[in-house]
Design a protein around this motif. Structure first.
Motif, mmCIF file in Angstrom:
data_model
loop_
_atom_site.group_PDB
_atom_site.id
_atom_site.type_symbol
_atom_site.label_atom_id
_atom_site.label_comp_id
_atom_site.label_asym_id
_atom_site.label_seq_id
_atom_site.Cartn_x
_atom_site.Cartn_y
_atom_site.Cartn_z
ATOM 1 N N THR A 51 0.828 -1.205 0.000
ATOM 2 C CA THR A 51 0.000 0.000 0.000
ATOM 3 C C THR A 51 0.868 1.263 0.000
ATOM 4 O O THR A 51 1.821 1.380 0.780
ATOM 5 N N PRO A 52 0.574 2.215 -0.881
ATOM 6 C CA PRO A 52 1.388 3.444 -0.946
ATOM 7 C C PRO A 52 1.051 4.450 0.156
ATOM 8 O O PRO A 52 1.891 5.264 0.532
ATOM 9 N N ASP A 53 -0.184 4.398 0.650
ATOM 10 C CA ASP A 53 -0.635 5.360 1.661
ATOM 11 C C ASP A 53 -1.061 4.594 2.902
ATOM 12 O O ASP A 53 -2.235 4.239 3.073
ATOM 13 N N LEU A 54 -0.113 4.340 3.770
ATOM 14 C CA LEU A 54 -0.366 3.499 4.940
ATOM 15 C C LEU A 54 -1.315 4.167 5.924
ATOM 16 O O LEU A 54 -2.170 3.502 6.524
ATOM 17 N N ALA A 55 -1.203 5.465 6.098
ATOM 18 C CA ALA A 55 -2.074 6.178 7.047
ATOM 19 C C ALA A 55 -3.538 6.057 6.644
ATOM 20 O O ALA A 55 -4.404 5.766 7.483
ATOM 21 N N SER A 56 -3.827 6.262 5.362
ATOM 22 C CA SER A 56 -5.213 6.151 4.886
ATOM 23 C C SER A 56 -5.703 4.715 4.999
ATOM 24 O O SER A 56 -6.857 4.472 5.370
ATOM 25 N N PHE A 57 -4.831 3.776 4.689
ATOM 26 C CA PHE A 57 -5.210 2.365 4.767
ATOM 27 C C PHE A 57 -5.589 1.974 6.190
ATOM 28 O O PHE A 57 -6.603 1.306 6.413
ATOM 29 N N LEU A 58 -4.790 2.373 7.161
ATOM 30 C CA LEU A 58 -5.068 2.033 8.563
ATOM 31 C C LEU A 58 -6.387 2.626 9.040
ATOM 32 O O LEU A 58 -7.109 2.010 9.829
ATOM 33 N N LYS A 59 -6.693 3.800 8.549
ATOM 34 C CA LYS A 59 -7.972 4.427 8.897
ATOM 35 C C LYS A 59 -9.140 3.651 8.297
ATOM 36 O O LYS A 59 -10.170 3.444 8.936
ATOM 37 N N GLU A 60 -8.960 3.181 7.060
ATOM 38 C CA GLU A 60 -10.034 2.484 6.353
ATOM 39 C C GLU A 60 -10.383 1.128 6.971
ATOM 40 O O GLU A 60 -11.530 0.692 6.875
ATOM 41 N N ILE A 61 -9.430 0.463 7.592
ATOM 42 C CA ILE A 61 -9.698 -0.891 8.108
ATOM 43 C C ILE A 61 -10.291 -0.886 9.516
ATOM 44 O O ILE A 61 -10.614 -1.951 10.058
ATOM 45 N N GLN A 62 -10.461 0.278 10.114
ATOM 46 C CA GLN A 62 -11.045 0.333 11.458
ATOM 47 C C GLN A 62 -12.535 0.001 11.395
ATOM 48 O O GLN A 62 -13.260 0.528 10.562
ATOM 49 N N PRO A 63 -13.036 -0.882 12.276
ATOM 50 C CA PRO A 63 -14.478 -1.154 12.323
ATOM 51 C C PRO A 63 -15.240 0.119 12.691
ATOM 52 O O PRO A 63 -14.842 0.844 13.606
ATOM 53 N N VAL A 64 -16.315 0.385 11.973
ATOM 54 C CA VAL A 64 -17.029 1.654 12.187
ATOM 55 C C VAL A 64 -18.531 1.464 12.424
ATOM 56 O O VAL A 64 -19.269 2.441 12.488
ATOM 57 N N SER A 65 -18.992 0.221 12.596
ATOM 58 C CA SER A 65 -20.425 0.037 12.834
ATOM 59 C C SER A 65 -20.815 0.636 14.182
ATOM 60 O O SER A 65 -19.998 0.732 15.104
ATOM 61 N N ASP A 66 -22.065 1.050 14.294
ATOM 62 C CA ASP A 66 -22.553 1.629 15.553
ATOM 63 C C ASP A 66 -22.405 0.640 16.703
ATOM 64 O O ASP A 66 -22.064 1.032 17.832
#
Length: 524
Positions: A189-204
């Motif tokens: 992945t070229p953008d590790l910061a964005s990737f780490l944010k995207e994989i966080q569970p976000v359901s209520d």
């Protein structure tokens, strides 16, 4: 002589010039620029690769995915990707920061190598190497640890730490797990910061559990609640098949069925599910395997966790009695009462042919382990499946159905069936499943209920008269109805969830929480 000396001098100057103009590899240039330190211009790719290979081989046995990580670096000629990309742009700090906060997911940061990753980075940050050779081991170890930490963090946070199919005997939902192709993509992945944010569970649900987890972790004597939260957070991380906008979910510990559509609840009702398997089941099973004696065979009627799609309804169903029930119950009932079968509308078949007078069978002449008979309970009053059977594809012969034992829905613990799911409001459920009002009226008339469309009353009355025809000996037979569409069905196992801002908890009826928690401990 002077000519020879001149030639040698010229040759010496040429050789020096070769070293002067030796091209510094990209890694050396990147680090020299980042640290403003000319030492890194002496970076030798071959020397570094040798150190990296030695360190990787020494740590290989401790890596979670050594083959995948090894393949990633081999395909890149051992280039220190994390150093040249994620270290210099600050993304490695972001990874370390996420790992430091992994207790928000219930995980111990040390499972991801937090302290070692931090120490290696701080050593490189110090920029205190006297020679380039001193830097190689630190660069190699930081590269390997960063890759390992990322792979572990991604796998656990995005997919969950456990594979339920390997731990739970009757878990039949295929959950998506990390694979080598996916891990290579993560490492690339070229953008590790964005990737780490995207994989966080976000359901209520998950976010509510995280808030509660923080509170409970600091409370003494809250071990059971903590265990329940951690296990159900793990369930929320599992990658299940997409539910879609409309689906039915049976929650075994809640003894309930809910029909969801566009986040609204169309129907909610009680259900009865399979009995908990016998205590010491595994030990008893080993005994049965040795003896082959049915008396030693432990009972396991637990309803499986599965995903399928409801596709049809059988009205006034026939019950094809499973072999296990025939051996453990029907055999003994017939042995005690020769008229039990005929009194309960149970037909007996042998080699596919109907036995004309089952009341005359000498049951004590047959071993229940090798019964040559098959049993079917006919449609109508007394049928164990009631008036409705809701069908979906599965390998466990499980279905939803009505019941002739309505009092069971008044019990608190409704884990009482042989494994199938009994529904409290079968007519309401059928109404949601059928294609249209015309089909629903046809279904109602099959179970002796008048149609909602009053213009169909004559048809209904004619059907009723036919059923009362004693001269022609009317025989009630099953009727089949298709569903309006294939409705996704989840038979799930959830012991805690949030509802209207309050945490709902249910008893762990099959002990699955305990099984999962024992395995979760290594990550906590």
């Amino acid at each position: 002589m002077k000519r020879i000396i001149g030639i040698l001098l010229l040759l010496s100057l040429v050789l020096q010039a070769c070293n002067w103009f030796k091209e510094t590899p990209e890694t050396g240039l990147v680090l020299a620029g980042h640290f403003n330190n000319k030492l890194y211009k002496a970076f030798d790719t071959a020397a570094y690769n040798q150190v990296f290979t030695l360190h990787f081989d020494a740590n290989k046995k401790d890596l979670s995915n050594p083959n995948t990580i090894g393949s990633f670096y081999q395909n890149r000629e051992f280039s220190p990707e994390f150093i040249t990309h994620h270290y210099v742009n600050g993304d490695l700090d972001t990874l370390i920061n996420y790992i430091s906060r992994s207790r928000q997911h219930g995980f111990n940061p040390e499972y991801f190598g937090y302290q070692r990753l931090l120490q290696l980075k701080e050593t490189l940050d110090a920029n205190g190497f006297q020679t380039i050779a001193e830097a190689y081991p630190v660069l190699a170890d930081l590269e390997i640890q960063a890759a390992e930490s990322l792979v572990k963090y991604y796998s656990l946070v995005y997919f969950g730490s456990l594979n339920p199919q390997k731990l739970l005997s009757r878990y039949y939902i295929t959950v998506k797990r990390p694979d080598s192709a996916g891990l290579i993509k993560v490492l690339s992945t070229p953008d590790l910061a964005s990737f780490l944010k995207e994989i966080q569970p976000v359901s209520d649900q998950y976010l509510a559990f995280q808030k509660e987890l923080i509170k409970v972790q600091s409370v003494k004597g809250a071990e059971e609640k903590l265990k329940t939260i951690l296990v159900n957070m793990e369930r929320l991380r599992w990658k299940l098949p997409e539910r879609g906008e409309e689906y039915v979910e049976v929650n075994i510990p809640d003894f309930s069925l809910t029909w969801f559509k566009d986040q609204d609840t169309l129907s909610h009702m009680k259900v009865c599910v399979g009995k908990k398997r016998e205590d010491s089941y595994q030990e008893k099973l080993k005994t049965f395997v040795k003896t082959g004696n049915l008396d030693d065979k432990p009972k396991n009627h637990e309803t499986p966790v599965l995903y399928s799609k409801l596709n049809s309804i059988q009205v006034n169903p026939i019950w094809n009695i499973p072999v296990s029930i025939a051996q453990s119950e029907i055999y003994y009932q017939a042995l005690r009462d020769p008229y039990y079968l005929s009194n309960n509308n149970i037909r007996v078949y042998q080699k596919g042919k109907l036995v004309a007078d089952p009341d005359t069978i000498q049951w004590n002449s047959y071993s229940r382990a090798k019964l040559p008979f098959q049993f079917k309970q006919g449609s109508g009053v007394g049928n164990a499946l009631g008036k409705f059977k809701f069908i979906f594809d599965n390998g466990s012969s499980i279905y939803l159905h009505d019941t002739n034992n309505r009092s069971a829905f008044n019990q608190n613990n409704r884990a009482i069936s042989h494994g199938c799911v009994r529904v409290e409001k079968p007519l309401e459920f059928a109404a949601l499943l059928v294609k249209n009002k015309v089909q629903y009226d046809q279904l109602r008339m099959e179970v002796n209920l008048p149609p909602l469309d009053t213009t169909k009353m004559k048809v209904y009355q004619k059907k009723q008269l036919k059923k009362l025809d004693t001269v022609n000996s009317f025989v009630l037979k099953p009727a089949w109805f298709g569903t309006k569409k294939a409705i996704p069905l989840y038979i799930n196992y959830v012991t805690a969830w949030w509802q209207n801002g309050k945490l709902q908890q249910r008893a762990d009826v099959y002990g699955q929480d305990e099984t999962l928690y024992i395995k979760l401990k290594r990550f906590l």
